[in-house]
Design a protein around this motif. Structure first.
Motif, PDB file in Angstrom:
ATOM      1  N   VAL A 153      53.734  17.064  55.726  1.00 42.80           N
ATOM      2  CA  VAL A 153      53.134  18.143  56.432  1.00 42.80           C
ATOM      3  C   VAL A 153      51.199  18.543  55.922  1.00 42.80           C
ATOM      4  CG1 VAL A 153      53.166  20.739  57.327  1.00 42.80           C
ATOM      5  CG2 VAL A 153      54.644  19.444  56.972  1.00 42.80           C
ATOM      6  N   ILE A 154      50.241  18.665  56.531  1.00 42.96           N
ATOM      7  CA  ILE A 154      48.611  18.539  56.269  1.00 42.96           C
ATOM      8  C   ILE A 154      48.658  19.803  56.659  1.00 42.96           C
ATOM      9  CG2 ILE A 154      47.275  17.642  56.462  1.00 42.96           C
ATOM     10  CD1 ILE A 154      47.829  14.719  56.956  1.00 42.96           C
ATOM     11  N   THR A 155      48.237  20.488  55.275  1.00 42.77           N
ATOM     12  CA  THR A 155      47.440  21.360  55.806  1.00 42.77           C
ATOM     13  C   THR A 155      46.322  22.169  55.126  1.00 42.77           C
ATOM     14  OG1 THR A 155      48.878  22.814  54.641  1.00 42.77           O
ATOM     15  CG2 THR A 155      49.254  23.232  56.848  1.00 42.77           C
ATOM     16  N   THR A 156      45.159  20.903  54.983  1.00 47.59           N
ATOM     17  CA  THR A 156      44.181  20.771  54.184  1.00 47.59           C
ATOM     18  C   THR A 156      42.962  21.495  55.411  1.00 47.59           C
ATOM     19  OG1 THR A 156      43.941  18.618  54.721  1.00 47.59           O
ATOM     20  CG2 THR A 156      45.603  19.438  52.705  1.00 47.59           C
ATOM     21  N   PRO A 157      41.704  21.479  54.832  1.00 47.35           N
ATOM     22  CA  PRO A 157      40.438  22.126  55.148  1.00 47.35           C
ATOM     23  C   PRO A 157      40.170  20.201  56.133  1.00 47.35           C
ATOM     24  CG  PRO A 157      40.273  22.578  53.900  1.00 47.35           C
ATOM     25  CD  PRO A 157      42.334  21.974  53.411  1.00 47.35           C
ATOM     26  N   PRO A 158      39.575  20.055  57.158  1.00 50.90           N
ATOM     27  CA  PRO A 158      40.020  18.988  57.565  1.00 50.90           C
ATOM     28  C   PRO A 158      38.629  17.739  56.921  1.00 50.90           C
ATOM     29  CG  PRO A 158      37.814  20.823  58.241  1.00 50.90           C
ATOM     30  CD  PRO A 158      39.150  21.263  58.244  1.00 50.90           C
ATOM     31  N   GLU A 159      38.535  17.970  56.460  1.00 49.61           N
ATOM     32  CA  GLU A 159      36.845  16.742  55.314  1.00 49.61           C
ATOM     33  C   GLU A 159      38.416  16.079  54.568  1.00 49.61           C
ATOM     34  OE1 GLU A 159      36.498  21.185  53.285  1.00 49.61           O
ATOM     35  OE2 GLU A 159      36.418  20.414  55.522  1.00 49.61           O
ATOM     36  N   ARG A 160      39.695  16.680  54.252  1.00 49.04           N
ATOM     37  CA  ARG A 160      40.379  16.297  53.220  1.00 49.04           C
ATOM     38  C   ARG A 160      41.492  16.201  53.873  1.00 49.04           C
ATOM     39  NH1 ARG A 160      39.833  21.278  49.096  1.00 49.04           N
ATOM     40  NH2 ARG A 160      38.250  21.250  48.297  1.00 49.04           N
ATOM     41  N   ALA A 161      41.629  15.911  55.177  1.00 46.07           N
ATOM     42  CA  ALA A 161      42.857  15.534  55.734  1.00 46.07           C
ATOM     43  C   ALA A 161      43.088  13.712  55.411  1.00 46.07           C
ATOM     44  CB  ALA A 161      42.788  15.592  57.701  1.00 46.07           C
ATOM     45  N   GLN A 162      42.512  13.080  56.274  1.00 46.54           N
ATOM     46  CA  GLN A 162      42.896  11.545  56.308  1.00 46.54           C
ATOM     47  C   GLN A 162      42.549  11.949  55.012  1.00 46.54           C
ATOM     48  OE1 GLN A 162      42.576   9.825  58.165  1.00 46.54           O
ATOM     49  NE2 GLN A 162      43.236   8.544  56.845  1.00 46.54           N
ATOM     50  N   ARG A 163      42.208  12.233  53.876  1.00 45.48           N
ATOM     51  CA  ARG A 163      42.260  11.772  51.989  1.00 45.48           C
ATOM     52  C   ARG A 163      44.475  12.430  51.840  1.00 45.48           C
ATOM     53  NH1 ARG A 163      39.831  14.031  46.783  1.00 45.48           N
ATOM     54  NH2 ARG A 163      40.376  15.708  48.020  1.00 45.48           N
ATOM     55  N   ALA A 164      44.838  13.461  52.525  1.00 39.42           N
ATOM     56  CA  ALA A 164      45.857  13.427  52.403  1.00 39.42           C
ATOM     57  C   ALA A 164      47.105  12.325  53.151  1.00 39.42           C
ATOM     58  CB  ALA A 164      46.456  14.626  52.844  1.00 39.42           C
ATOM     59  N   ALA A 165      46.718  12.257  54.179  1.00 44.31           N
ATOM     60  CA  ALA A 165      47.235  11.371  54.736  1.00 44.31           C
ATOM     61  C   ALA A 165      47.256  10.071  54.809  1.00 44.31           C
ATOM     62  CB  ALA A 165      46.430  11.194  56.035  1.00 44.31           C
ATOM     63  N   ASN A 166      46.554   9.263  53.897  1.00 47.75           N
ATOM     64  CA  ASN A 166      46.436   8.434  52.632  1.00 47.75           C
ATOM     65  C   ASN A 166      47.566   8.729  51.891  1.00 47.75           C
ATOM     66  OD1 ASN A 166      44.481   7.455  54.453  1.00 47.75           O
ATOM     67  ND2 ASN A 166      42.198   7.536  52.536  1.00 47.75           N
ATOM     68  N   TYR A 167      47.503   9.246  51.209  1.00 44.22           N
ATOM     69  CA  TYR A 167      48.850   9.415  50.317  1.00 44.22           C
ATOM     70  C   TYR A 167      50.235   9.769  50.974  1.00 44.22           C
ATOM     71  CZ  TYR A 167      44.869  10.852  46.513  1.00 44.22           C
ATOM     72  OH  TYR A 167      44.494  11.101  45.626  1.00 44.22           O
ATOM     73  N   LEU A 168      50.453  10.343  51.465  1.00 47.23           N
ATOM     74  CA  LEU A 168      51.684   9.772  52.119  1.00 47.23           C
ATOM     75  C   LEU A 168      51.836   9.032  53.051  1.00 47.23           C
ATOM     76  CD1 LEU A 168      51.108  13.628  54.649  1.00 47.23           C
ATOM     77  CD2 LEU A 168      52.557  13.565  53.052  1.00 47.23           C
ATOM     78  N   ILE A 169      50.909   8.084  53.515  1.00 54.79           N
ATOM     79  CA  ILE A 169      51.542   7.191  54.019  1.00 54.79           C
ATOM     80  C   ILE A 169      51.519   5.934  52.714  1.00 54.79           C
ATOM     81  CG2 ILE A 169      50.326   4.857  55.039  1.00 54.79           C
ATOM     82  CD1 ILE A 169      48.512   6.937  57.083  1.00 54.79           C
ATOM     83  N   GLU A 170      50.816   6.129  51.881  1.00 54.71           N
ATOM     84  CA  GLU A 170      51.224   5.429  50.410  1.00 54.71           C
ATOM     85  C   GLU A 170      52.595   5.538  49.959  1.00 54.71           C
ATOM     86  OE1 GLU A 170      49.182   4.287  45.961  1.00 54.71           O
ATOM     87  OE2 GLU A 170      48.090   6.048  47.252  1.00 54.71           O
ATOM     88  N   GLY A 171      53.000   6.951  50.262  1.00 51.09           N
ATOM     89  CA  GLY A 171      54.378   7.739  49.742  1.00 51.09           C
ATOM     90  C   GLY A 171      55.177   6.236  50.395  1.00 51.09           C
ATOM     91  N   GLY A 172      54.814   6.480  51.675  1.00 53.24           N
ATOM     92  CA  GLY A 172      56.208   5.922  52.416  1.00 53.24           C
ATOM     93  C   GLY A 172      56.735   6.669  53.695  1.00 53.24           C
ATOM     94  N   ILE A 173      55.642   7.393  53.748  1.00 56.15           N
ATOM     95  CA  ILE A 173      55.901   9.100  54.617  1.00 56.15           C
ATOM     96  C   ILE A 173      56.288   8.087  56.215  1.00 56.15           C
ATOM     97  CG2 ILE A 173      54.708  10.682  55.881  1.00 56.15           C
ATOM     98  CD1 ILE A 173      55.895  11.583  53.455  1.00 56.15           C
ATOM     99  N   LYS A 174      57.221   8.847  57.019  1.00 61.09           N
ATOM    100  CA  LYS A 174      57.541   7.945  58.473  1.00 61.09           C
ATOM    101  C   LYS A 174      57.100   8.368  59.533  1.00 61.09           C
ATOM    102  CE  LYS A 174      61.533   5.655  56.757  1.00 61.09           C
ATOM    103  NZ  LYS A 174      62.972   5.945  56.997  1.00 61.09           N
TER     104      LYS A 174
END
Length: 217
Positions: A153-174
């Protein structure tokens, strides 16, 4: 196990199924054993034929002249939606919304268990919220793999959303539920859902305006 009879299910159907199961849970708590399609349709704000059409994607339900057995239908829908198990969830972004979600007991009751929280703000790292210690976002990929997490779940400011998504994807999130008001890029195998309160406000404003034009109030 209820297998899909069709390869693709409309998003609107999935949304309505979520409403059906919520109403059925209330009925079960009230001790109701059987519900007619007409009564269920009225409670869910749809017509009976819509309910039958939605359920037909997953199989045959109900008994002619009787209706639906509440417990059985609730269980079948939950199984079809993948809600007959617990899902480990991580949250990225411990602002006001993130904190509210961490303290939201209904998520756990619905089977979505937030097992870790992350933020890149050094003043938030180490803080404890709802029994969880906030960790540095850079540790997210390793942590999600260790905890068998499938949803982020991403609840970051908009400018940090993609970085958060990248971390999640790298961690194997589905799957990702993105509350940040920003579009993110993710591989096709990662399911992404957007929750934007402003869009709902736009819709409500539009509907009110249309009713005023038609003189409904």
């Amino acid at each position: 196990m209820h297998y899909l009879k069709f390869e693709r299910i409309p998003r609107a159907t999935i949304s309505r199924l979520a409403v059906y199961v919520q109403e059925l849970e209330v009925m079960e708590q009230q001790g109701l054993k059987v519900i007619s399609s007409e009564k269920l349709a009225h409670l869910c704000g749809v017509n009976p034929s819509q309910i039958r059409k939605d359920l037909a994607y997953f199989g045959e339900f109900g008994v002619r002249g009787v209706g639906y057995y509440v417990h059985e239908l609730r269980g079948a829908i939950r199984q079809s939606l993948g809600l007959d198990r617990n899902w480990n969830v991580v949250l990225v972004g411990v602002g006001n919304l993130g904190r509210a979600l961490l303290r939201h007991n209904m998520l756990r009751k619905r089977g979505f268990v937030i097992v870790a929280a992350f933020d890149c703000d050094p003043f938030k790292i180490g803080e404890e919220i709802a029994g969880l210690e906030v960790n540095c976002s850079s540790k997210l990929p390793e942590s999600t793999q260790e905890m068998n997490v499938e949803i982020g779940v991403i609840t970051t400011p908009p400018e940090r959303a993609q970085r958060a998504a990248n971390y999640l994807i790298e961690g194997g999130i589905k799957g990702i539920v993105n509350f940040a008001p920003a579009r993110i890029t993710a591989p096709d195998y990662v399911s992404v859902e957007y929750v934007d309160f402003i869009h709902h406000m736009f819709s409500v404003a539009f509907n009110i305006t249309q009713k005023q034009i038609k003189g409904l109030f």
